[in-house]
Design an enzyme around this catalytic site. Structure first.
Site, short mmCIF file in Angstrom:
data_model
loop_
_atom_site.label_atom_id
_atom_site.label_comp_id
_atom_site.label_asym_id
_atom_site.label_seq_id
_atom_site.Cartn_x
_atom_site.Cartn_y
_atom_site.Cartn_z
N CYS B 402 0.83 -1.22 0.00
CA CYS B 402 0.00 0.00 0.00
C CYS B 402 0.86 1.26 0.00
O CYS B 402 0.87 2.05 0.93
CB CYS B 402 -1.02 0.02 1.14
SG CYS B 402 -0.40 -0.47 2.75
N PHE B 403 1.53 1.37 -1.11
CA PHE B 403 2.56 2.39 -1.31
C PHE B 403 2.13 3.78 -0.89
O PHE B 403 2.81 4.46 -0.13
CB PHE B 403 2.93 2.36 -2.80
CG PHE B 403 3.99 3.32 -3.21
CD1 PHE B 403 5.32 3.10 -2.88
CD2 PHE B 403 3.68 4.44 -3.95
CE1 PHE B 403 6.30 3.97 -3.28
CE2 PHE B 403 4.66 5.33 -4.36
CZ PHE B 403 5.97 5.10 -4.02
N ARG B 442 -8.06 -1.74 5.43
CA ARG B 442 -8.68 -2.71 4.53
C ARG B 442 -9.47 -3.77 5.31
O ARG B 442 -10.41 -4.35 4.78
CB ARG B 442 -7.62 -3.38 3.65
CG ARG B 442 -7.07 -2.43 2.60
CD ARG B 442 -6.10 -3.13 1.67
NE ARG B 442 -5.24 -2.11 1.02
CZ ARG B 442 -4.37 -2.39 0.07
NH1 ARG B 442 -4.22 -3.65 -0.36
NH2 ARG B 442 -3.64 -1.44 -0.45
N GLU B 497 5.74 -1.07 -8.36
CA GLU B 497 5.74 -2.49 -8.74
C GLU B 497 6.69 -2.73 -9.89
O GLU B 497 6.76 -1.93 -10.83
CB GLU B 497 4.33 -2.93 -9.14
CG GLU B 497 4.27 -4.41 -9.44
CD GLU B 497 2.88 -4.88 -9.85
OE1 GLU B 497 1.96 -4.04 -9.91
OE2 GLU B 497 2.75 -6.07 -10.11
#
Lengths: 204, 1129
Positions: B402-403, B442, B497
């Site tokens: 979760c950059f 989340r 990514e």
């Protein structure tokens, strides 16, 4: 999609071929005089005088028929495209057959000019081969028939749905072949020949 | 404009021309000049018979009498005066229009003086207007000395034929040139705009001027950027005007505003200092220059919505007089809690309404924009990183956890385990969308794309943090630094990514590598990353999903099946809501169920591509070289984007067209910056507008666009550009196409396509010129041009020398070539602007081979891959050559003994040499290793001067080349000589002809066999092969045979059987060869054989003999029989 396909050598040669077929088929129909000559107008194609149908429906038939073949020609699935003239009893009188061979493994760029130059010779040769053709009786009909190497899958394209199995009869004997023109180049081979019923064909 | 010139312009043969133009251009004249002209024509009636006169006679002029006594001694002096007057008028108008017009200073047509001939669209008056406006001149009367360009749409035949006398050698250009030049804001080359009627002739002979840019246009090029800068700074000024005005309201700060930099941070600081006072003074009014501050820009305002309406009517005055920002809005430097921020609301929301720099700020704070532009940054950072590659055995997928949240909260340990989400704003209205949430969040079911209020409903203590793009950039860079350190094959997907090809990595165990990388990332960046390792990209990505958060997962090949079987289909990339829903309807939930279905039925149900993808993915097969979905376009760094643009769909509200104009200006600036950032220029421009649907109210999402209809218009211009003011003019024009109420506009975007690389233009030129030098064949050109082009070429060679490899190439290879082949104008074909490739066979392989590999690759691409094959062919050829120690025979004339000795010697030592005898000039031997194409000039004028036996030993291609260069009419006789030379040394002893390879080789096997045969007719056949030009076509051989009436074709009885079987076999094999591809040829051969029956019964028998076989193969291949009966003459 079209654009992308045309970038492959097969797509490119198929595109040129389809355009040529449209002109050539119209020329054949004109040549056979099945319609009055007033139904055609003179056009220029590959710097040759060719004829184009004036009647929109005739034009559309030829156009849509050959363009519907484009994806299949590209994949090399179409073996022959025939223009068949037949009488009411569906027995063919004369068949003009284009035998196609699109080289599926050809990888280089298609030289459009060279290809068109070769195709041009067909259009030149076609009118001069008229004496070889038969005189058609009146009330003739004609159709464009494509012979596939394998039946196309039904769902692959909508174009294929426009094609229906032909109910034109076959000759019982092997026909007599009269070659009109052949060309074989790397990306594309094409032969045009004429088929007539063999002499021993039983006359109905 | 001297007396002399005008006089000469009207005297003699020229006078007719100038009068023609007068008469054909009545509209050129202003009324007063028309009157004068009329007057004059009248006066000169007796000696000047012109069309113009007739026209003049019909028009009435009130001032006629006044001119009757005019003191002109003759027509010439009258014209001088008239022209002078016209010029004065023009100058006066030009100066007045430049004073009043806003577009002053853009003198793109400086130095251009046009003369309009005949009817044009736009009319000559409009063209005159253009000239007035953009610094050009407009001549009413043609004069060779003053006019630089003739503008016309059409020319009569007579003028075409006598173009030079009409135009005086000046360019004749279509009127669109003027328009396009205005559109492109610089003087375009007139070459493409040449009148069509002329262009066809002139294109064949490209002018040097096309290659070297016109002096004029270069001048204007220099002008253009200046103008551009000027305009930019102007607009910047105006866009800041609002800001300065605001401050100016507080006199005590005036000095400080002077120090304000154009781009705001300092400006902001100043504003901040006084923010408190101001809030006291004008508590309700504030303007959002706070948006400059990263992160907090798009604050929601709800409390004062009501007040908004009240303020709106006088908002223009608000903008000017009221309010400097309530700068502490920015959440990132204030540690205020979200609740305290609410109070800092303004009545002028963050819309285009109030904020001068809205566009700029919008993009500064857009996450999508960040991701979108990240690729360019990445490319610049790691320019050498390889593009797509196929993962052979081991692929590692690294993905930061979760950059967007992790980066923000890494320095805020108190948030570490709390649910945190990143969002533009945290207003109680909660209509902002969450863009990323961390794992604790989340767990509450909070996802990206959710409205804040919904998220808060699920998790009341959710902490909302703003973006921090600076930190994102930093962390992403660190992330990639680490990846590149450990692996040289990194394929970037996004800022957080990447895929690594660890197949041949230094570290043996990819798992250990993964943990090393992860640890390093965590240590350096303070953020965690997960890793997945598997055989291909698909599996690696799936493994990462399993590994998250902060873990790693390895799926060995043997476990792929187990892993996939249990995997729900929804987890596969490329399967979204819709597809998953469809699959669910078919009771397919996991890959196991998916696998049962055949590929065909998948393709039938879901389409070719999707079906294929489903089938492959469910089996863990990933054939992609790279990710193809648009989301990760960034993957292959070399892939060029097709279009560049910017679109704003949030906060767009306009009051009037001025607002729109201002907004478009900023949008153009943004797009221009992006174009420049990517180093490209575009030609096609699309303006997209989101128009509020008539029944749509204010959208739920604050300042969102709501329900809209999308409109777009586009335009294509001839010159690629990235200049702001050009973009601006184009967008204004495009915007004019929309019939739209500006109040309904909810979003606008400008997209530029048909991109051309800024460097590419130069590249193409270089390529062009190099290629033109590679062309060995020469094109004829006039001597003058030749000389100039050669000198120019020399210049360019010199120029190229300076830039590295390419330059070296030129000096090494091109230079000598240019000199040695001075007869050809090498520049010739390179001049035309289109890249016209020389035919492949014209390329000098020797030169090409010595090119640097990247240049070869480029050229190869241009030839569609044929070049490599040519080179390899050439290599094999030269290999042959090198084997031969080329013997140099410099004897005067080749004697018979020598001729005879050659074959044997060559046969023994495998030596190949080619004697090129130069008639009387003595013998010179060209070593064959020199490229054939260079030999043109030294080729003998007839093949008789070439030793044919040597020729026959040459490799096929080389021989073809040589034969091709020979004059056709000489070929036959020489070949006849050659073939009549029975060469005893030929090894081909008569073997059984039944072998199936009679037509193999070049010359075909049968030629040799027939040549040495003792049978006369067969010898003749072999001879005919050479006479008919060494073709492999039987028909041409037979044709030749048929036309050579004198050749005896009788066959003696003792040879009969042998000859018959040989010929039968020959034709039969030929037919087999051709049956598939060329039945026409077979048909012709059969007919020729029939006709040859006249000369010898043998042929008829051959024909009959092969016919059954032939018909059988016809039946096999064509389902018919060949028609043969009727041609039996």
């Amino acid at each position: 999609m079209d654009r992308k396909d045309n970038q492959t050598p097969q797509g490119e040669s198929a595109r040129i071929l389809v355009e040529f077929l449209e002109v050539a088929i119209t020329s054949i129909v004109f040549l056979k005089g099945i319609y009055p000559s007033g139904a055609f107008e003179r056009r220029r194609y590959m710097n040759l005088v060719v004829h184009k149908a004036r009647h929109p429906e005739l034009n559309e038939y030829i156009h849509s028929a050959v363009n519907g073949l484009l994806p299949f020609i590209q994949k090399g699935m179409v073996e022959r495209v025939a223009v068949i003239f037949f009488k009411d009893d569906k027995v063919p009188i004369e068949r003009f057959v284009f035998k196609l061979n699109v080289n599926q493994s050809y990888g280089a760029k298609v030289e459009q000019a060279a290809l068109e130059f070769s195709l041009r010779s067909f259009l030149i040769k076609l009118p001069v081969s008229e004496p070889m053709t038969k005189v058609l009786p009146c009330k003739c009909r004609w159709e464009i028939t494509a012979y596939f190497r394998s039946l196309p899958q039904t769902s692959t394209s909508q174009d294929s749905e426009m094609w229906i199995p032909t109910d034109t009869k076959q000759w019982q004997q092997l026909p007599v072949i009269m070659p009109i023109r052949s060309m074989s180049s790397e990306p594309l081979g094409l032969q045009l020949y004429l088929e007539h019923a063999s002499l021993s064909e039983p006359n109905p | 404009m001297s007396f002399e010139t005008t006089r000469s312009g009207n005297s003699g043969s020229n006078s007719k021309r100038s009068f023609n133009s007068i008469s054909s251009n009545p509209s050129n004249k202003t009324s007063s000049s028309g009157a004068k002209n009329t007057k004059n024509d009248k006066k000169k009636k007796t000696n000047q018979k012109t069309l113009g006169m007739a026209w003049g006679a019909n028009s009435s002029s009130s001032s006629r009498s006044a001119f009757r006594n005019s003191p002109f001694s003759d027509f010439g002096s009258y014209m001088v005066l008239k022209n002078k007057k016209l010029h004065e008028q023009f100058d006066a108008e030009a100066s007045s229009s430049s004073q009043s017009g806003s577009s002053s200073g853009k003198s793109i047509f400086h130095g251009v003086s046009i003369f309009v001939d005949g009817y044009t669209v736009p009319s000559s008056q409009e063209l005159r207007g253009c000239m007035l406006k953009y610094g050009g001149r407009f001549e009413n009367y043609f004069s060779r000395h003053r006019v630089t360009h003739i503008i016309c749409s059409n020319l009569p035949d007579s003028k075409i034929k006598n173009l030079r006398s009409f135009s005086g050698g000046l360019p004749v250009v279509k009127p669109t040139w003027v328009q396009d030049s205005v559109a492109a804001n610089k003087l375009l080359s007139w070459i493409p705009y040449q009148l069509d009627q002329l262009a066809s002739e002139i294109n064949n002979q490209p002018k040097l001027s096309a290659f070297f840019p016109l002096k004029n246009s270069r001048d204007s090029d220099d002008v253009a950027p200046n103008v551009g800068n000027h305009v930019i700074s102007e607009t910047e000024n105006s866009s800041l005007k609002g800001g300065t005005l605001m401050v100016a309201n507080y006199p005590e700060h005036c000095e400080s505003t002077e120090q304000v930099d154009l781009c705001g941070p300092e400006f902001n600081d100043i504003l901040h200092e006084y923010q408190t006072e101001m809030m006291l003074e004008v508590p309700a009014c504030s303007v959002g220059s706070h948006c400059e501050l990263k992160g907090a820009e798009l604050c929601d305002i709800s409390t004062l919505d009501g007040m908004n309406t009240g303020f709106e009517p006088k908002s223009s005055s608000c903008q000017a007089s009221a309010s400097v920002c309530s700068g502490s809005l920015d959440g990132h430097n204030s540690k205020e809690s979200s609740s305290s921020r609410i109070s800092l609301a303004s009545n002028q929301p963050n819309s285009t309404l109030a904020e001068p720099n809205f566009v700029e700020n919008y993009f500064k704070s857009s996450r999508l924009h960040f991701i979108g532009t990240w690729r360019n940054r990445y490319r610049k950072r790691f320019p050498s990183s390889s593009n797509a590659f196929r993962y052979k055995s081991s692929c590692l997928n690294a993905h930061a956890d979760c950059f967007f949240v992790a980066v923000v909260i890494k320095n805020r340990p108190e948030l570490q385990d709390k649910p945190v989400a990143v969002c533009h704003s945290d207003s109680p209205r909660g209509t902002a969308e969450i863009s990323s949430a961390n794992y604790p969040a989340r767990d509450y079911g909070i996802k990206a794309g959710m409205f804040v209020k919904d998220a808060k409903a699920r998790c009341p203590h959710l902490v909302i943090v703003p973006y921090d793009f600076g930190a994102y950039e930093k962390v992403a860079d660190q992330f990639y630094d680490i990846l590149h350190k450990h692996c040289n094959k990194v394929q970037a997907v996004s800022c957080d990514e990447a895929f690594l090809d660890v197949t041949d990595s230094r570290v043996e165990d990819p798992q250990r590598l993964a943990s090393v990388i992860r640890k390093e990332i965590s240590d350096n960046t303070g953020c965690t990353a997960s890793a997945g390792i598997a055989g291909n990209m698909l599996m690696a990505r799936l493994a990462t999903k399993t590994a998250k958060p902060d873990g790693q997962c390895y799926i060995p090949p043997e476990k792929v099946d187990d892993y996939l079987c249990a995997l729900p289909v929804r987890a596969l990339p490329g399967i979204g809501h819709v597809l998953a829903e469809k699959l669910k309807k078919r009771q397919i939930d996991t890959c196991r169920e998916l696998r049962i279905i055949s590929k065909e039925s998948l393709q039938k149900d879901f389409g070719m591509k999707t079906g294929d993808m489903l089938w492959n993915y469910s089996r863990g097969i990933d054939n992609r070289l790279r990710w193809s979905d648009s989301e990760v376009r960034a993957t292959s760094p070399r892939e060029e984007s097709k279009s560049i643009g910017a679109e704003v769909n949030w906060g767009v509200r306009f009051r009037n067209t001025n607002d729109t104009q201002h907004f478009l200006t900023n949008l153009c600036k943004e797009v221009s910056l992006r174009l420049q950032g990517c180093g490209v220029q575009g030609r096609s421009f699309t303006l997209k507008i989101k128009k509020r649907l008539s029944d749509a109210g204010e959208p739920v999402k604050y300042m969102g666009h709501g329900d809209c209809e999308n409109l777009s218009h586009s335009i294509t211009i001839p010159m690629a550009t990235d200049e702001v003011d050009v973009l601006q003019r184009i967008t204004t024009q495009l915007f004019g196409h929309f019939q739209i109420d500006v109040k309904d506009i909810r979003g606008m975007g400008l997209q530029v396509s048909k991109l051309e690389s800024t460097d590419n233009g130069k590249l193409v030129h270089q390529r062009n010129s190099i290629l033109s030098w590679l062309v060995s064949t020469s094109t004829k050109a006039r001597d003058q041009e030749k000389v100039t082009s050669l000198t120019k070429c020399g210049d360019i060679v010199g120029k190229l020398n300076t830039d590295g490899d390419r330059g070296q190439l030129c000096s090494n290879h091109v230079g000598p070539y240019v000199r040695s082949d001075a007869g050809s104008s090498a520049g010739g074909s390179g001049i035309s602007q289109d890249v016209i490739l020389p035919p492949l066979h014209d390329l000098d392989v020797g030169v090409i081979e010595s090119l640097p590999p990247d240049v070869i690759a480029e050229i190869n691409d241009m030839y569609g891959g044929k070049l490599t094959s040519l080179i390899s062919k050439y290599k094999s050829r030269t290999f042959d050559m090198n084997m031969s120690t080329t013997s140099v025979d410099s004897a005067e004339g080749v004697t018979a003994e020598e001729k005879k000795s050659h074959p044997s010697r060559l046969a023994q030592s495998n030596k190949i040499s080619l004697d090129n005898k130069y008639g009387d000039e003595g013998t010179s031997v060209q070593p064959c290793s020199a490229p054939v194409s260079e030999n043109i000039s030294v080729m003998p004028s007839s093949l008789s001067q070439v030793d044919c036996s040597v020729l026959q030993q040459l490799p096929e291609e080389l021989r073809e080349d040589i034969l091709g260069f020979l004059p056709a009419h000489r070929r036959l006789e020489s070949l006849l000589d050659a073939s009549l030379n029975p060469s005893e040394n030929q090894t081909g002893s008569m073997q059984a002809v039944s072998s199936n390879e009679l037509w193999v080789g070049n010359p075909p096997l049968w030629v040799d066999k027939f040549k040495v045969s003792c049978c006369g007719i067969m010898n003749i056949f072999a001879e005919m092969y050479y006479r008919s030009g060494c073709t492999c076509r039987l028909s041409s051989i037979l044709q030749r045979l048929l036309s050579e009436k004198h050749v005896p074709l009788d066959v003696s009885t003792d040879e009969w059987d042998d000859a018959f079987s040989c010929l039968c076999e020959l034709v039969k094999q030929y037919a087999e060869l051709k049956i598939q591809t060329d039945i026409e040829e077979i048909y012709i051969c059969i007919r020729l054989l029939r006709r040859l029956t006249e000369r010898s019964k043998m042929f008829g028998l051959v024909c009959d003999g092969i016919l059954p076989h032939l018909q059988a193969s016809f039946g096999e291949n064509y389902g018919g029989t060949l028609h043969v009966s009727s041609v039996q003459d």
